[in-house]
Write a protein that holds these residues in place. Structure first.
Motif, PDB file in Angstrom:
ATOM      1  N   PHE A  47       0.829  -1.216   0.000  1.00  0.00           N
ATOM      2  CA  PHE A  47       0.000   0.000   0.000  1.00  0.00           C
ATOM      3  C   PHE A  47       0.860   1.262   0.000  1.00  0.00           C
ATOM      4  O   PHE A  47       0.539   2.276   0.620  1.00  0.00           O
ATOM      5  CB  PHE A  47      -0.954   0.011   1.200  1.00  0.00           C
ATOM      6  CG  PHE A  47      -1.824  -1.218   1.284  1.00  0.00           C
ATOM      7  CD1 PHE A  47      -2.895  -1.398   0.421  1.00  0.00           C
ATOM      8  CD2 PHE A  47      -1.538  -2.224   2.202  1.00  0.00           C
ATOM      9  CE1 PHE A  47      -3.690  -2.535   0.485  1.00  0.00           C
ATOM     10  CE2 PHE A  47      -2.316  -3.367   2.272  1.00  0.00           C
ATOM     11  CZ  PHE A  47      -3.388  -3.527   1.404  1.00  0.00           C
ATOM     12  N   GLY A  48       2.014   1.179  -0.683  1.00  0.00           N
ATOM     13  CA  GLY A  48       2.825   2.353  -0.888  1.00  0.00           C
ATOM     14  C   GLY A  48       3.759   2.731   0.248  1.00  0.00           C
ATOM     15  O   GLY A  48       4.372   3.800   0.210  1.00  0.00           O
ATOM     16  N   GLN A  49       3.892   1.884   1.281  1.00  0.00           N
ATOM     17  CA  GLN A  49       4.794   2.214   2.374  1.00  0.00           C
ATOM     18  C   GLN A  49       5.343   0.944   3.017  1.00  0.00           C
ATOM     19  O   GLN A  49       4.730  -0.122   2.911  1.00  0.00           O
ATOM     20  CB  GLN A  49       4.088   3.068   3.425  1.00  0.00           C
ATOM     21  CG  GLN A  49       3.005   2.335   4.205  1.00  0.00           C
ATOM     22  CD  GLN A  49       2.259   3.238   5.159  1.00  0.00           C
ATOM     23  OE1 GLN A  49       1.320   3.938   4.744  1.00  0.00           O
ATOM     24  NE2 GLN A  49       2.655   3.217   6.420  1.00  0.00           N
ATOM     25  N   PRO A  50       6.502   1.035   3.682  1.00  0.00           N
ATOM     26  CA  PRO A  50       7.045  -0.144   4.368  1.00  0.00           C
ATOM     27  C   PRO A  50       6.055  -0.648   5.423  1.00  0.00           C
ATOM     28  O   PRO A  50       5.459   0.155   6.151  1.00  0.00           O
ATOM     29  CB  PRO A  50       8.327   0.387   5.026  1.00  0.00           C
ATOM     30  CG  PRO A  50       8.703   1.584   4.224  1.00  0.00           C
ATOM     31  CD  PRO A  50       7.408   2.208   3.803  1.00  0.00           C
ATOM     32  N   ILE A  51       5.910  -1.951   5.518  1.00  0.00           N
ATOM     33  CA  ILE A  51       4.914  -2.490   6.456  1.00  0.00           C
ATOM     34  C   ILE A  51       5.274  -2.173   7.901  1.00  0.00           C
ATOM     35  O   ILE A  51       4.408  -2.095   8.771  1.00  0.00           O
ATOM     36  CB  ILE A  51       4.734  -4.016   6.264  1.00  0.00           C
ATOM     37  CG1 ILE A  51       6.059  -4.770   6.496  1.00  0.00           C
ATOM     38  CG2 ILE A  51       4.177  -4.317   4.886  1.00  0.00           C
ATOM     39  CD1 ILE A  51       5.914  -6.288   6.440  1.00  0.00           C
ATOM     40  N   GLY A  52       6.567  -1.961   8.173  1.00  0.00           N
ATOM     41  CA  GLY A  52       6.983  -1.625   9.531  1.00  0.00           C
ATOM     42  C   GLY A  52       6.561  -0.243   9.978  1.00  0.00           C
ATOM     43  O   GLY A  52       6.673   0.073  11.173  1.00  0.00           O
ATOM     44  N   THR A  53       6.094   0.589   9.043  1.00  0.00           N
ATOM     45  CA  THR A  53       5.671   1.944   9.409  1.00  0.00           C
ATOM     46  C   THR A  53       4.181   2.034   9.696  1.00  0.00           C
ATOM     47  O   THR A  53       3.704   3.105  10.083  1.00  0.00           O
ATOM     48  CB  THR A  53       6.047   2.946   8.300  1.00  0.00           C
ATOM     49  OG1 THR A  53       5.341   2.613   7.090  1.00  0.00           O
ATOM     50  CG2 THR A  53       7.544   2.937   8.047  1.00  0.00           C
ATOM     51  N   PHE A  54       3.447   0.952   9.488  1.00  0.00           N
ATOM     52  CA  PHE A  54       2.034   0.936   9.872  1.00  0.00           C
ATOM     53  C   PHE A  54       1.932   0.861  11.397  1.00  0.00           C
ATOM     54  O   PHE A  54       2.695   0.155  12.059  1.00  0.00           O
ATOM     55  CB  PHE A  54       1.316  -0.263   9.248  1.00  0.00           C
ATOM     56  CG  PHE A  54       1.050  -0.106   7.776  1.00  0.00           C
ATOM     57  CD1 PHE A  54      -0.052   0.615   7.321  1.00  0.00           C
ATOM     58  CD2 PHE A  54       1.908  -0.660   6.845  1.00  0.00           C
ATOM     59  CE1 PHE A  54      -0.300   0.759   5.965  1.00  0.00           C
ATOM     60  CE2 PHE A  54       1.682  -0.515   5.485  1.00  0.00           C
ATOM     61  CZ  PHE A  54       0.575   0.197   5.037  1.00  0.00           C
ATOM     62  N   GLN A  55       0.999   1.607  11.952  1.00  0.00           N
ATOM     63  CA  GLN A  55       0.907   1.696  13.408  1.00  0.00           C
ATOM     64  C   GLN A  55       0.729   0.325  14.061  1.00  0.00           C
ATOM     65  O   GLN A  55       1.325   0.049  15.110  1.00  0.00           O
ATOM     66  CB  GLN A  55      -0.239   2.617  13.814  1.00  0.00           C
ATOM     67  CG  GLN A  55      -0.257   2.911  15.318  1.00  0.00           C
ATOM     68  CD  GLN A  55      -1.398   3.824  15.704  1.00  0.00           C
ATOM     69  OE1 GLN A  55      -2.566   3.436  15.623  1.00  0.00           O
ATOM     70  NE2 GLN A  55      -1.067   5.031  16.127  1.00  0.00           N
ATOM     71  N   GLY A  56      -0.087  -0.534  13.448  1.00  0.00           N
ATOM     72  CA  GLY A  56      -0.299  -1.863  14.015  1.00  0.00           C
ATOM     73  C   GLY A  56       0.995  -2.635  14.144  1.00  0.00           C
ATOM     74  O   GLY A  56       1.242  -3.326  15.147  1.00  0.00           O
ATOM     75  N   MET A  57       1.873  -2.529  13.133  1.00  0.00           N
ATOM     76  CA  MET A  57       3.178  -3.192  13.190  1.00  0.00           C
ATOM     77  C   MET A  57       4.101  -2.499  14.187  1.00  0.00           C
ATOM     78  O   MET A  57       4.834  -3.155  14.931  1.00  0.00           O
ATOM     79  CB  MET A  57       3.812  -3.184  11.795  1.00  0.00           C
ATOM     80  CG  MET A  57       3.170  -4.149  10.822  1.00  0.00           C
ATOM     81  SD  MET A  57       3.499  -5.882  11.257  1.00  0.00           S
ATOM     82  CE  MET A  57       5.243  -5.969  10.892  1.00  0.00           C
ATOM     83  N   GLN A  58       4.077  -1.182  14.195  1.00  0.00           N
ATOM     84  CA  GLN A  58       4.942  -0.441  15.120  1.00  0.00           C
ATOM     85  C   GLN A  58       4.674  -0.827  16.566  1.00  0.00           C
ATOM     86  O   GLN A  58       5.609  -1.000  17.356  1.00  0.00           O
ATOM     87  CB  GLN A  58       4.722   1.059  14.940  1.00  0.00           C
ATOM     88  CG  GLN A  58       5.271   1.618  13.642  1.00  0.00           C
ATOM     89  CD  GLN A  58       4.973   3.096  13.498  1.00  0.00           C
ATOM     90  OE1 GLN A  58       3.915   3.573  13.908  1.00  0.00           O
ATOM     91  NE2 GLN A  58       5.894   3.833  12.894  1.00  0.00           N
ATOM     92  N   PHE A  59       3.393  -0.967  16.901  1.00  0.00           N
ATOM     93  CA  PHE A  59       3.041  -1.313  18.281  1.00  0.00           C
ATOM     94  C   PHE A  59       3.532  -2.719  18.630  1.00  0.00           C
ATOM     95  O   PHE A  59       4.014  -2.959  19.740  1.00  0.00           O
ATOM     96  CB  PHE A  59       1.530  -1.215  18.494  1.00  0.00           C
ATOM     97  CG  PHE A  59       1.018   0.189  18.587  1.00  0.00           C
ATOM     98  CD1 PHE A  59       1.867   1.278  18.434  1.00  0.00           C
ATOM     99  CD2 PHE A  59      -0.331   0.441  18.826  1.00  0.00           C
ATOM    100  CE1 PHE A  59       1.392   2.582  18.517  1.00  0.00           C
ATOM    101  CE2 PHE A  59      -0.805   1.734  18.922  1.00  0.00           C
ATOM    102  CZ  PHE A  59       0.050   2.811  18.765  1.00  0.00           C
TER     103      PHE A  59
END
Length: 418
Positions: A307-319
């Motif tokens: 979806f156009g961004q690294p998956i690690g930058t999604f809040q769900g992954m960050q948490f």
């Protein structure tokens, strides 16, 4: 040699000799300007140098062989040889006996760093150092130490033989018997779930010399494979597959009377004491395992885009990543807190149980999450991430199950508050 850097940290303080030069460090290298750690996860310069040296050995020497050893369910002999050559199998053994003369914390650093790359290699080193070497160092006679410690430091793998088919968590319901005949003890029985037993040549065996005395009849013996120890079965396991786990049979095993460790009937006390220390070793193994899985999976989350961004930058992954980092830090603090207390002569049984319990829980959670963070790639054997999860499960089982750790902790709480 990888050990040389850590060894140089103290080389100016003591005479060099052929034996001392084998060691990577000393246990009490103190200068007037030496830095003393003030927090649990702060290490001395010498300890940091050791960590870096072991990390290089683990990555460069162990790393290329991890998958092959796991697939073949067999430890590569060159890895065992390398551990001895680097001085990592005699960490706390005195330099006079060919060891490094280093500290318990140094042993944990080695265990943790090896586990980041391969928990199978880590537990092999752990059992050898924190169980077998420790018992002979602390309870062996001078003759036993002079005979066996140089071998254990320089060339010969060992095994700790306590568990039996009918004695797991109730480790002292031993059925193995020893009977004295002249100048020998004759052992009969079997052991199960014995780590290192396929490759080992030196064994510490616990047997009961007088069942009428219950646990007070338990005695510890030193035996060598050539005395007639029989490997009945090599287990096929879910994880730590390169680490051998075997059933051993003793049929009229003849052991010289001078090979009793401590004294007759002291085996229970010896085993309880060393297992409390050993649990900190398992905590370090599980800590390293969890950190290894974390270090492999997290970078991938910043490389893989959706979806156009690294998956690690999604809040769900960050948490999720942040929570795993917190769990790792808590495991690290518990583990090295227990180690420092042990080295300072303070009570540490409760702290060891806490460290072992929590680190094993964290290892399962973090390694499981690491697979999910890497998605389909994490589920394949090619990356090695899934191996950490398989290896993690044993942490809740050996050297005291999670329930045994909770029971130990609860007893201390009851004593304090009741």
């Amino acid at each position: 040699m990888f050990r040389s850097a850590a060894f140089r940290a103290c080389s100016s303080l003591r005479p060099r000799s052929a034996q001392v030069a084998r060691g990577f460090s000393t246990s009490r290298c103190i200068r007037s300007d030496a830095y003393v750690p003030t927090s649990l996860d702060t290490f001395t310069e010498e300890e940091q140098m050791l960590r870096e040296a072991v990390r290089r050995f683990a990555v460069d020497v162990v790393g290329p062989k991890v998958r092959e050893m796991d697939e073949n369910e067999k430890m590569d002999p060159s890895i065992i040889k390398g551990l001895f050559e680097q001085g990592l199998m005699g960490i706390e053994i005195d330099p006079d006996h060919g060891g490094a003369g280093s500290s318990f914390t140094s042993a944990l650093i080695v265990i943790e760093e090896l586990a980041k790359v391969d928990p199978s290699v880590s537990v092999m080193c752990d059992v050898h150092n924190t169980l077998v070497n420790t018992i002979i160092r602390k309870h062996g006679t001078k003759e036993q130490q002079d005979k066996f410690l140089p071998l254990l430091a320089e060339s010969t793998l060992s095994s700790f033989c306590l568990s039996e088919p009918a004695s797991g968590s109730d480790a002292f319901a031993l059925q193995t018997r020893a009977k004295k005949e002249g100048d020998h003890w004759i052992l009969n029985g079997s052991k199960m779930w014995i780590t290192n037993s396929y490759e080992a040549d030196i064994f510490l065996i616990f047997a009961n010399i007088d069942p009428s005395k219950g646990y007070k009849g338990i005695t510890c013996f030193i035996a060598t494979k050539d005395m007639g120890i029989k490997i009945a079965k090599k287990e096929q396991k879910l994880g730590i597959r390169a680490s051998s786990t075997c059933t051993l049979n003793f049929d009229d095993l003849k052991i010289p009377v001078e090979n009793v460790i401590g004294s007759e009937g002291k085996g229970y006390k010896i085993a309880i004491e060393v297992l409390n220390e050993g649990r900190i070793g398992i905590a370090a193994q599980m800590l390293g395992l969890a950190q290894g899985a974390f270090d492999k999976a997290v970078p991938y989350t910043y490389q893989r885009k959706q979806f156009g961004q690294p998956i690690g930058t999604f809040q769900g992954m960050q948490f999720q990543i942040a929570q795993a980092a917190i769990d790792l830090e808590a495991a690290r603090l518990l583990t090295y807190n227990a180690a420092r207390r042990k080295e300072e002569g303070k009570p540490f049984t409760k702290e060891a149980a806490m460290a072992k319990y929590w680190s094993s829980q964290v290892a399962q959670r973090v390694s499981g999450s690491a697979i999910e963070w890497a998605g389909g790639v994490g589920f394949t054997r090619e990356t090695g991430i899934e191996k950490y999860w398989r290896d993690s499960k044993i942490g809740a089982i050996y050297e005291g199950t999670s329930n045994i750790q909770l029971q130990t902790i609860a007893k201390f709480i009851e004593k304090e508050y009741s």
